[in-house]
Design a protein around this motif. Structure first.
Motif, PDB file in Angstrom:
ATOM      1  N   VAL A   1       0.838  -1.198   0.000  1.00 12.48           N
ATOM      2  CA  VAL A   1       0.000   0.000   0.000  1.00 12.48           C
ATOM      3  C   VAL A   1       0.873   1.247   0.000  1.00 12.48           C
ATOM      4  CG1 VAL A   1      -1.778   1.282   1.248  1.00 12.48           C
ATOM      5  CG2 VAL A   1      -1.868  -1.211   1.192  1.00 12.48           C
ATOM      6  N   CYS A   2       1.972   1.204   0.756  1.00 11.90           N
ATOM      7  CA  CYS A   2       2.904   2.331   0.782  1.00 11.90           C
ATOM      8  C   CYS A   2       3.514   2.553  -0.600  1.00 11.90           C
ATOM      9  CB  CYS A   2       4.008   2.077   1.803  1.00 11.90           C
ATOM     10  SG  CYS A   2       3.457   2.076   3.516  1.00 11.90           S
TER      11      CYS A   2
ATOM     12  N   TYR B   1       2.276   1.643  -3.496  1.00  7.64           N
ATOM     13  CA  TYR B   1       1.216   2.077  -4.412  1.00  7.64           C
ATOM     14  C   TYR B   1       0.899   3.557  -4.220  1.00  7.64           C
ATOM     15  CZ  TYR B   1      -3.623   2.602  -6.101  1.00  7.64           C
ATOM     16  OH  TYR B   1      -4.775   3.048  -6.710  1.00  7.64           O
ATOM     17  N   SER B   2       0.832   3.985  -2.969  1.00  5.79           N
ATOM     18  CA  SER B   2       0.398   5.348  -2.665  1.00  5.79           C
ATOM     19  C   SER B   2       1.538   6.356  -2.629  1.00  5.79           C
ATOM     20  CB  SER B   2      -0.318   5.365  -1.307  1.00  5.79           C
ATOM     21  OG  SER B   2       0.579   4.993  -0.259  1.00  5.79           O
TER      22      SER B   2
ATOM     23  N   LEU C   1       3.236   6.806   0.030  1.00  7.18           N
ATOM     24  CA  LEU C   1       3.169   7.332   1.393  1.00  7.18           C
ATOM     25  C   LEU C   1       3.953   6.442   2.346  1.00  7.18           C
ATOM     26  CD1 LEU C   1      -0.680   8.053   1.472  1.00  7.18           C
ATOM     27  CD2 LEU C   1       1.134   9.748   1.152  1.00  7.18           C
TER      28      LEU C   1
ATOM     29  N   VAL D   1      -0.007   6.079   5.921  1.00  7.82           N
ATOM     30  CA  VAL D   1      -1.071   5.144   5.542  1.00  7.82           C
ATOM     31  C   VAL D   1      -1.920   4.791   6.765  1.00  7.82           C
ATOM     32  CG1 VAL D   1      -1.587   2.813   4.726  1.00  7.82           C
ATOM     33  CG2 VAL D   1       0.150   4.189   3.558  1.00  7.82           C
TER      34      VAL D   1
ATOM     35  N   HIS E   1      -5.878   5.707   7.193  1.00 15.93           N
ATOM     36  CA  HIS E   1      -6.853   4.625   7.355  1.00 15.93           C
ATOM     37  C   HIS E   1      -7.628   4.744   8.660  1.00 15.93           C
ATOM     38  CE1 HIS E   1      -8.192   0.432   8.272  1.00 15.93           C
ATOM     39  NE2 HIS E   1      -8.584   0.507   7.014  1.00 15.93           N
TER      40      HIS E   1
ATOM     41  N   ASP F   1     -10.166   6.229   1.706  1.00 17.87           N
ATOM     42  CA  ASP F   1      -9.518   7.395   1.096  1.00 17.87           C
ATOM     43  C   ASP F   1      -8.850   6.976  -0.211  1.00 17.87           C
ATOM     44  OD1 ASP F   1      -7.269   9.368   0.579  1.00 17.87           O
ATOM     45  OD2 ASP F   1      -8.149  10.297   2.363  1.00 17.87           O
ATOM     46  N   SER F   2      -9.053   7.752  -1.260  1.00 13.29           N
ATOM     47  CA  SER F   2      -8.546   7.393  -2.591  1.00 13.29           C
ATOM     48  C   SER F   2      -7.030   7.247  -2.624  1.00 13.29           C
ATOM     49  CB  SER F   2      -8.991   8.430  -3.623  1.00 13.29           C
ATOM     50  OG  SER F   2      -8.496   9.721  -3.297  1.00 13.29           O
ATOM     51  N   ARG F   3      -6.328   7.885  -1.698  1.00 10.04           N
ATOM     52  CA  ARG F   3      -4.862   7.806  -1.685  1.00 10.04           C
ATOM     53  C   ARG F   3      -4.362   6.406  -1.329  1.00 10.04           C
ATOM     54  NH1 ARG F   3      -3.735  12.649   2.370  1.00 10.04           N
ATOM     55  NH2 ARG F   3      -5.721  11.821   3.175  1.00 10.04           N
ATOM     56  N   ILE F   4      -5.174   5.627  -0.629  1.00 10.88           N
ATOM     57  CA  ILE F   4      -4.741   4.282  -0.210  1.00 10.88           C
ATOM     58  C   ILE F   4      -5.666   3.198  -0.760  1.00 10.88           C
ATOM     59  CG2 ILE F   4      -3.587   5.142   1.860  1.00 10.88           C
ATOM     60  CD1 ILE F   4      -6.034   4.182   3.480  1.00 10.88           C
TER      61      ILE F   4
ATOM     62  N   LEU G   1      -5.977   0.743  -2.781  1.00  6.76           N
ATOM     63  CA  LEU G   1      -5.282  -0.242  -3.595  1.00  6.76           C
ATOM     64  C   LEU G   1      -6.238  -1.355  -4.025  1.00  6.76           C
ATOM     65  CD1 LEU G   1      -2.449  -1.116  -4.624  1.00  6.76           C
ATOM     66  CD2 LEU G   1      -2.161  -2.377  -2.490  1.00  6.76           C
TER      67      LEU G   1
END
Length: 230
Positions: free
Chosen positions: A107-108, A110-111, A113, A118, A122, A145-148, A150
């Protein structure tokens, strides 16, 4: 509103065509209205994202009668937008450490962040329970949230540990039991999501709100968490 017959004792009431808080409010209120006003005919109700599946006693009514009763009950329903104070908010402690956050690094990546960012993103918002399904007590929560957000894993795991907290696109969820699954696992809660002795079975219900609280390993263990299930 649209009502469609499934079989001789089941129909589905469609109350919207997109997932939203407004539709979730309507599904919750419609479910309560049906339960209160048609209990003598109903054997089961299954609310979902935009609909309610209605199972009825075919010995007491037929598909024409149930549709008529549903139309009468629901056309009298006065919709109102619900606030946080109108529904339960369940706080769930979550350990996001590497031992249980199996896909947190993905996730990190992908984002773009950090792990801390993250986890903060979340856990800082409150989620709505939109549906329960897949397995007993498995609650679909939105909106991530769209930022995470995945997507699901290309190849699902054969076994996801009980209590695992995952992300799949715009939704997040908790695995109430150990099952196969393709969600991106970012943590684990020590709370039991299923109570087999309770009337409702699941800890959360459609329409409830869920808030995650980040905890460390020691609190996870103190609350009954188990790191041995991997």
């Amino acid at each position: 509103m649209r009502i469609e017959t499934v079989n001789e004792c089941t129909c589905i009431v469609y109350l919207g065509d997109r997932i939203s808080d407004e539709t979730a409010d309507l599904v919750k209120q419609a479910t309560e209205a049906i339960r209160q006003n048609m209990a003598h005919l109903i054997t089961d109700l299954v609310p979902s994202y935009t609909s309610v599946m209605v199972c009825y006693n075919a010995g007491k009514t037929d598909r024409f009668g149930i549709v008529s009763q549903l139309q009468y009950t629901l056309t009298r329903l006065e919709y109102r937008a619900e606030t946080d104070s109108d529904s339960r908010t369940i706080e769930l402690p979550v350990c996001y450490d590497a031992e249980v956050g199996l896909d947190l690094n993905d996730v990190c990546e992908y984002s773009g962040l950090s792990r801390e960012e993250v986890i903060r993103i979340h856990s800082e918002q409150t989620y709505r329970v939109y549906a329960i399904g897949f397995s007993p007590g498995f609650a679909y929560l939105g909106t991530t949230d769209s930022r995470i957000a995945l997507p699901r894993k290309a190849t699902p795991r054969q076994k996801v540990p009980t209590g695992s907290v995952g992300i799949a696109g715009s939704q997040t969820a908790i695995y109430p039991s150990s099952t196969p699954g393709g969600w991106q696992i970012i943590g684990r809660t020590p709370r039991k999501m299923i109570d087999w002795d309770s009337e409702s079975l699941a800890l959360v219900q459609v329409g409830d709100r869920v808030k995650f609280r980040a905890i460390d390993q020691q609190e996870f263990v103190d609350l009954g968490g188990d790191f041995s299930e991997l």
